[in-house]
Design an enzyme around this catalytic site. Structure first.
Site, PDB file in Angstrom:
ATOM      1  N   HIS A  77       0.815  -1.224   0.000  1.00 18.41           N
ATOM      2  CA  HIS A  77       0.000   0.000   0.000  1.00 18.41           C
ATOM      3  C   HIS A  77       0.847   1.272   0.000  1.00 18.41           C
ATOM      4  O   HIS A  77       0.390   2.326   0.433  1.00 18.41           O
ATOM      5  CB  HIS A  77      -0.958  -0.018   1.204  1.00 18.41           C
ATOM      6  N   ASN A 134      -3.430 -12.885  15.828  1.00 15.82           N
ATOM      7  CA  ASN A 134      -4.391 -11.779  15.919  1.00 15.82           C
ATOM      8  C   ASN A 134      -5.244 -12.017  17.167  1.00 15.82           C
ATOM      9  O   ASN A 134      -5.768 -13.123  17.344  1.00 15.82           O
ATOM     10  CB  ASN A 134      -5.284 -11.780  14.654  1.00 15.82           C
TER      11      ASN A 134
HETATM   12  P1  OAD Z   1      -7.307  -3.315  10.255  1.00 21.05           P
HETATM   13  O1  OAD Z   1      -7.476  -2.150  11.169  1.00 21.05           O
HETATM   14  O2  OAD Z   1      -8.392  -3.594   9.300  1.00 21.05           O
HETATM   15  O3  OAD Z   1      -7.075  -4.631  11.114  1.00 21.05           O
HETATM   16  C1  OAD Z   1      -6.151  -4.640  12.165  1.00 21.05           C
HETATM   17  C2  OAD Z   1      -6.156  -6.027  12.755  1.00 21.05           C
HETATM   18  O4  OAD Z   1      -5.156  -6.053  13.753  1.00 21.05           O
HETATM   19  C3  OAD Z   1      -7.467  -6.423  13.443  1.00 21.05           C
HETATM   20  O5  OAD Z   1      -7.887  -7.688  12.948  1.00 21.05           O
HETATM   21  C4  OAD Z   1      -7.120  -6.497  14.920  1.00 21.05           C
HETATM   22  O6  OAD Z   1      -7.816  -7.538  15.594  1.00 21.05           O
HETATM   23  C5  OAD Z   1      -5.648  -6.792  14.867  1.00 21.05           C
HETATM   24  N1  OAD Z   1      -4.886  -6.304  16.014  1.00 21.05           N
HETATM   25  C6  OAD Z   1      -5.120  -5.264  16.830  1.00 21.05           C
HETATM   26  N2  OAD Z   1      -4.164  -5.131  17.755  1.00 21.05           N
HETATM   27  C7  OAD Z   1      -3.273  -6.127  17.524  1.00 21.05           C
HETATM   28  C8  OAD Z   1      -2.039  -6.515  18.122  1.00 21.05           C
HETATM   29  N3  OAD Z   1      -1.542  -5.858  19.144  1.00 21.05           N
HETATM   30  N4  OAD Z   1      -1.401  -7.596  17.606  1.00 21.05           N
HETATM   31  C9  OAD Z   1      -1.909  -8.289  16.543  1.00 21.05           C
HETATM   32  N5  OAD Z   1      -3.058  -7.949  15.935  1.00 21.05           N
HETATM   33  C10 OAD Z   1      -3.728  -6.880  16.403  1.00 21.05           C
HETATM   34  O7  OAD Z   1      -5.897  -3.112   9.524  1.00 21.05           O
HETATM   35  P2  OAD Z   1      -5.390  -3.807   8.178  1.00 21.05           P
HETATM   36  O8  OAD Z   1      -5.883  -5.195   8.062  1.00 21.05           O
HETATM   37  O9  OAD Z   1      -3.933  -3.573   8.125  1.00 21.05           O
HETATM   38  O10 OAD Z   1      -5.221   0.628   3.664  1.00 21.05           O
HETATM   39  O11 OAD Z   1      -6.097  -2.906   7.095  1.00 21.05           O
HETATM   40  C11 OAD Z   1      -5.818  -3.102   5.738  1.00 21.05           C
HETATM   41  C12 OAD Z   1      -5.822  -1.795   5.019  1.00 21.05           C
HETATM   42  O12 OAD Z   1      -7.037  -1.095   5.304  1.00 21.05           O
HETATM   43  C13 OAD Z   1      -4.748  -0.836   5.464  1.00 21.05           C
HETATM   44  O13 OAD Z   1      -3.503  -1.084   4.836  1.00 21.05           O
HETATM   45  C14 OAD Z   1      -5.304   0.482   5.075  1.00 21.05           C
HETATM   46  C15 OAD Z   1      -6.740   0.310   5.494  1.00 21.05           C
HETATM   47  O14 OAD Z   1      -7.664   1.055   4.795  1.00 21.05           O
HETATM   48  C16 OAD Z   1      -4.518   1.650   3.137  1.00 21.05           C
HETATM   49  O15 OAD Z   1      -3.980   2.483   3.810  1.00 21.05           O
HETATM   50  C17 OAD Z   1      -4.478   1.622   1.665  1.00 21.05           C
END
Ligand code: OAD
Length: 251
Positions: free
Chosen positions: A118, A213
């Site tokens: 990204h 996760n």
């Molecule tokens: P999300 O915010 O969608 O998901 C974050 C995940 O991290 C969730 O499933 C939480 O349960 C988990 N989580 C939270 N704290 C944690 C920890 N301490 N250790 C492990 N896991 C934890 O974020 P992404 O999946 O990265 O796009 O989102 C994908 C994309 O959506 C991002 O790259 C961004 C956003 O829109 C762009 O910026 C283009």
């Protein structure tokens, strides 16, 4: 922490390890995730702040939001999860790190050749002529700079909703995912495509799939093992196991 014997065995045999990370890996560094209940998308509107339409409608607002995120990032440090991944990279014949994060904390922890799906928030380019805007940005400057070549608006080098991923990054990520024998999906909700499909591709091609996760996600059903804890806690333990097994192999 009690890891399944099967995971130990898979780590021992692994020759090609791939890790996919999302915002959760940076949570312990004080960087907000997107979709958790206090995440960025619960406070801010992604259509306004992370799309071409939003930028066309109010580019100053978009610029200021990225400046705010850069300010938050400027006082953040990589955490034990980032460092553990960086320490894993020389323990296997092949090791690939793919991230959806734009914060560059993996690189600051020492990870090399990271596939950034990204983009990244630190670099910019001209919205009109695409010129890379390498001049250093003052993160406190609220006014959006203009391109020195064409006068166009400057945007961050991140992928917005509706935009294609960098072709080279997604191609490499897909190929590496197909070839992995041990695959970790860490700290991602697996809601955003095509990244969300990579662990499923890996699994279809025979990888052992580990999800780290605290919460279940849409890919938990495909995982061979789901470790429901924070990345910064689990990853140093997994690195410790990998290192011990590697030391044993070398003896
Ligand atoms: P999300 O915010 O969608 O998901 C974050 C995940 O991290 C969730 O499933 C939480 O349960 C988990 N989580 C939270 N704290 C944690 C920890 N301490 N250790 C492990 N896991 C934890 O974020 P992404 O999946 O990265 O796009 O989102 C994908 C994309 O959506 C991002 O790259 C961004 C956003 O829109 C762009 O910026 C283009």
């Amino acid at each position: 922490m009690d890891f399944a014997g099967e995971l130990l065995e898979r780590i021992m045999k692994a020759k090609n390890v791939v890790i996919l990370t999302g915002a959760g890996i940076s949570a312990e560094s004080g960087i907000s995730t997107f979709r958790d209940k206090d995440g960025l998308w619960s406070q801010f509107n992604p259509k306004e702040l992370a799309s071409i339409d939003g930028f066309m409608e109010n580019s100053e607002r978009v610029w200021q939001w990225y400046q705010y995120r850069r300010q938050v990032l400027s006082s953040a440090e990589p955490n034990e999860g980032h460092y553990a991944i960086a320490r894993m990279q020389n323990l296997f014949d092949r090791f690939t790190l793919i991230t959806q994060n734009v914060d560059r904390l993996h690189q600051r922890a020492g990870s090399k050749d990271v596939i950034e799906l990204h983009g990244n928030i630190l670099e910019n380019r001209c919205f009109s002529c695409n010129t890379a805007y390498t001049k250093e940005i003052d993160i406190n400057d609220k006014q959006m700079p203009r391109c020195e070549s064409c006068g166009g608006k400057i945007r961050p080098c991140v992928v917005w909703f509706g935009e294609a991923l960098p072709q080279d990054a997604i191609n490499r990520a897909e190929i590496e995912s197909m070839q992995a024998d041990l695959y970790f999906s860490i700290g991602t909700s697996s809601e955003v495509f095509p990244a969300a499909n990579l662990p499923v591709i890996a699994k279809d091609y025979g990888a052992y799939l580990v999800e780290i996760n605290p919460n279940r996600t849409s890919i938990t059903q495909y995982a061979d093992i789901h470790i429901p804890d924070k990345a910064a806690i689990v990853l140093p333990l997994i690195h410790g196991i990998m290192k011990n097994l590697d030391d044993m192999k070398r003896q």
